[in-house]
Design an enzyme around this catalytic site. Sequence first.
Site, PDB file in Angstrom:
ATOM      1  N   SER A  97       0.829  -1.184   0.000  1.00  0.00           N
ATOM      2  CA  SER A  97       0.000   0.000   0.000  1.00  0.00           C
ATOM      3  C   SER A  97       0.881   1.260   0.000  1.00  0.00           C
ATOM      4  O   SER A  97       1.812   1.367  -0.788  1.00  0.00           O
ATOM      5  CB  SER A  97      -0.936  -0.071   1.210  1.00  0.00           C
ATOM      6  OG  SER A  97      -1.974   0.853   1.110  1.00  0.00           O
ATOM      7  N   HIS A 120      -1.993  -1.089  -4.849  1.00  0.00           N
ATOM      8  CA  HIS A 120      -3.433  -1.063  -5.120  1.00  0.00           C
ATOM      9  C   HIS A 120      -3.907   0.382  -5.172  1.00  0.00           C
ATOM     10  O   HIS A 120      -3.165   1.312  -4.835  1.00  0.00           O
ATOM     11  CB  HIS A 120      -4.218  -1.866  -4.075  1.00  0.00           C
ATOM     12  CG  HIS A 120      -4.276  -1.228  -2.720  1.00  0.00           C
ATOM     13  ND1 HIS A 120      -5.368  -1.330  -1.883  1.00  0.00           N
ATOM     14  CD2 HIS A 120      -3.377  -0.485  -2.031  1.00  0.00           C
ATOM     15  CE1 HIS A 120      -5.132  -0.688  -0.753  1.00  0.00           C
ATOM     16  NE2 HIS A 120      -3.931  -0.164  -0.818  1.00  0.00           N
TER      17      HIS A 120
END
Length: 250
Positions: A97, A120
């Site tokens: 992340s 993501h």
Amino acid sequence: MGANNKKNKFWNMQMSSDGKSGDIFIYGEITKYAWEEYGEKSAKIFQEELTQLGDVETINLYVNSPGGSVFEGIAIHNMLKRHNARIIAHVDALAASIASVIIMAADEIRMPSNSMLMIHNPWTFAMGNAAELRKQADDLDRVAESAIASYLAKTGDKLTDEKLREMLDAETWLLASEALEYGLCDVVEEENEMVASISEDLFDKYKNVPKQLSDNNQDQTSKEELELRQRISEEAKANLSYYETILGGI
């Protein structure tokens, strides 16, 4: 509550004995506030400590993090990017992340063969009327573009904009060898024994957690690695039970 009772920050910095290099450890969830009991923003305190590190020639950045607060992570990325030192990032186990965006500030990214990178699209909790929700969606799009720029600046011609967006949409977990192929790391090293030590609650927030991480979240480390992790954890490991409004990161 006194200063000695402050919860540990998610990072720790230290200078080498010769004063020419420094080490930064980012371990655990990247939180909005440096200490939960006080309202001091993480990025502000991080910048103060980075300045105190001095005019070092090299910074070794060690990361094992599931991500966390989007804007604090972006701020830390930009601080490191501006720094005059040569920055070498070491993914001890996982950079997921927003933590994966932070390491893109490094001049060189090193990953043991058993470490992982996860990228993501940003997400957040949202509430409000239609206009407020549309604004939050627009803000997420802007944050996503910022992350895409950081990734592409690192990958060069090894990864196209189109392919990267596909990977972000799919929440992609990359082995070190795959990260190397896409230009998201520079060196693959021999595997180490430090595996991701991350709360299962944080794994629940992601869709495509690799089976080896979700099914076996137990440390299998040597005595030396256990001692190292304990020492670093005492100084730098974040309070993983502390959640922010924005948790998914980027």
